[in-house]
Scaffold this active site. Structure first.
Site, short mmCIF file in Angstrom:
data_model
loop_
_atom_site.label_atom_id
_atom_site.label_comp_id
_atom_site.label_asym_id
_atom_site.label_seq_id
_atom_site.Cartn_x
_atom_site.Cartn_y
_atom_site.Cartn_z
N GLU A 20 -6.19 23.56 7.40
CA GLU A 20 -5.40 24.60 6.73
C GLU A 20 -6.11 25.94 6.87
OE1 GLU A 20 -3.10 27.12 4.84
OE2 GLU A 20 -2.47 25.09 5.39
N SER A 57 4.22 21.86 3.41
CA SER A 57 5.02 20.76 2.85
C SER A 57 4.96 19.53 3.73
CB SER A 57 6.47 21.23 2.68
OG SER A 57 6.55 22.29 1.76
N HIS A 79 13.95 30.29 5.55
CA HIS A 79 14.39 28.95 5.95
C HIS A 79 14.55 28.86 7.47
CE1 HIS A 79 16.56 29.07 1.78
NE2 HIS A 79 15.29 28.71 1.65
#
Length: 534
Positions: free
Chosen positions: A32, A11, A472
């Protein structure tokens, strides 16, 4: 030679690559470890259930046992362009003014609500239209549930009867409220960070994107970061250099791992792993905070909800065919259809818990296997202490970049977290005892009557044994004004020039809600810092 090398196309990395490559004279490399985001299941919002356990699309980090005598769990992160935004539940929150202003009060100027809100507005293309806090001209599409299951209307009505305020946009206020989930979905398809930010930018000649390439070390010249060492899919290694900055956007697990592998971290951890100590930084990998989700599942007394559309291969085929024709139905919705924010006690100024509600119930989870739903009808709640104070840690176990991490989640290690979780659990049971949803329930399946509402220890144990990781994690490279804080308020790594961290690991405290939206807004803001300093 590149001007900026960004490690990680999740993100944050996608946002940074788009923003920094807007200047044609600036050469940007985005690295990546995963592959392209072309698999059709990555486009279907609910399709990711087929891929969540697949190591081709996700990293699997094994933790320590969650309690004495208990089991470890696996924390999943995206391993594909878009990172976790390509495999997550698509829930979009911002956090509240108090959260961001709190970051500034901790000694991090430039991160207050009035500074961060413009970043949210800049990235958003909100289907609900403009408002004092919503954006509508940005690259990231956000929408609410288009064709909800009728049971969801009853869940929201129950919230109203329970004393919550039903709202069209749960991100517009900070009181007790309930409404349909805001999600990164457009026209029934997932709208990941790769789709929002990389797709418009990938044709730029000054932006290079390498896939299936793992960053294994940060390279230094004295106290200055000058590049990274990368390993391709075939195992070949090469060094890539950055003229201006190396930016780590690998997330709260992989970023501190890379720093430790590169010699920046707690000296005793590095020496035990066989890594030469470049910079003794005890807080790299420490101060980890993560949402622990309490789970409640109920059996319905009538054939309602979504299970019947997804439980068998034949039902899945019919539902998939309908989705392909209309881009609607259960497969077009976020992981959880309804969300609510509750106070665990009535005397609080603002909600301290979040509840995600869904008209389905999961079958028993099987490691490495696709997630499935039960054949019998059910309804589920996944609830969390919004701003946990318990801290865990992570550490490398070897100088080998492929070696596992030692992850201590630290769940419920403070009395605050245990008390709020117990109070939340009791409120949830009261919620499901409220009509109209109460009239639909036959019995509680999990955790069931063996867990008493007045027994904190039993509630916490059920959350550890049968709950979920929130995905998270924060804090492992937390910013702050102190000499021992890993990063400063501009996200620069202390003690090393030209090295910056831009991902959730820099958060010293949790913002209220799911983190995908906040991470993208933080990256947008960080790009402003980087361009100002160039």
């Amino acid at each position: 030679m590149y001007d900026y090398v960004i490690a990680g196309a999740g993100s944050a990395g996608c946002v940074l690559a788009e923003r920094l490559s807007r200047e044609p004279a600036v050469r940007v490399l985005l690295v990546e470890a995963g592959g392209a985001d072309r698999h059709p299941y990555l486009r279907i919002p609910k399709g990711v259930g087929k891929l969540f356990g697949d190591p081709a699309f996700s990293w699997h980090y094994r933790t320590r046992p969650l309690r004495e005598g208990g089991n470890p769990e696996v924390w999943v992160r995206g391993k594909v362009l878009g990172g976790s935004s390509s495999v997550n539940g698509m829930v979009y929150n911002r956090g509240g003014r108090a959260d961001w202003d709190g970051l500034e009060r901790l000694g991090n100027p430039g991160w207050g609500w009035d500074s961060v809100l413009p970043a949210f507005q800049a990235i958003e293309d909100n289907a609900l239209g403009p408002s004092p806090t919503r954006g509508t001209a940005g690259p990231l599409h956000i929408s609410t549930v288009r064709d909800p299951d009728p049971l969801c209307d009853e869940l929201i009505a129950t919230g109203g009867a329970f004393g919550l305020r039903p709202v069209p946009d749960v991100n517009e206020e900070d009181g007790e409220r309930i409404g349909y989930t805001m999600a990164t979905i457009k026209a029934g398809q997932r709208f990941s960070a790769a789709r929002a930010f990389l797709r418009p930018a990938r044709s730029r000649p000054n932006l290079t994107i390498t896939r299936d390439t793992t960053v294994t070390r940060v390279l230094f010249d004295g106290d200055k970061a000058v590049g990274v060492r990368v390993r391709g899919a075939g195992g070949q290694e090469q060094d890539v250099h950055a003229r201006h900055e190396v930016i780590l956007s690998l997330g709260s697990l992989a970023t501190p791992r890379l720093l430790q592998l590169s010699g920046i971290g707690p000296a005793e951890v590095l020496r035990a792993a066989g890594v030469e100590v470049r910079l003794d930084r005890p807080h790299v990998g420490a101060r980890l905070r993560e949402h622990r989700c309490l789970a409640l599942r109920f059996r319905l007394n009538a054939p309602l909800g979504v299970n019947r559309y997804l439980a068998t291969p034949a039902a899945q085929a019919r539902t998939a065919a309908a989705y392909l024709l209309t881009r609607r139905g259960p497969l077009a919705r976020p992981a959880y259809d309804v969300m609510a924010f509750l106070k665990s006690r009535p005397d609080l100024e603002r909600p301290d818990t979040e509840v995600l509600l869904a008209p389905w119930s999961l079958a028993a989870l099987r490691p490495g296997r696709p997630t499935g739903v039960e054949k019998e009808p059910g309804v589920s709640a996944c609830a969390m202490v919004l701003r946990p104070t318990s801290e865990g840690s992570l550490a490398i176990t070897s100088a080998d970049p492929d070696a596992g991490l030692d992850i201590d989640p630290g769940y419920f290690s403070t009395e605050y977290d245990r008390q709020v979780a117990a109070d939340l659990f009791r409120r949830l049971r009261d919620f499901f005892a409220t009509d109209p949803i109460a009239s639909r329930i036959r019995h509680e399946m999990f955790p069931g009557p063996d867990v008493r509402s007045d027994a904190e220890e039993e509630i916490v144990r059920s959350a550890l044994d049968g709950g979920y990781c929130g995905f998270h994690a924060i804090g492992t490279c937390a910013m702050g004004p102190g000499a021992d804080d890993v990063t400063d308020a501009r996200l620069r790594v202390r003690g090393i020039d030209h090295l910056r961290v831009v991902d959730a690991s820099v958060l010293p405290s949790m913002v209220s809600g799911n983190l995908n939206g906040p991470v993208m807004a933080m990256a947008w803001r960080a790009a402003e810092f980087i361009r100002d300093e160039a």
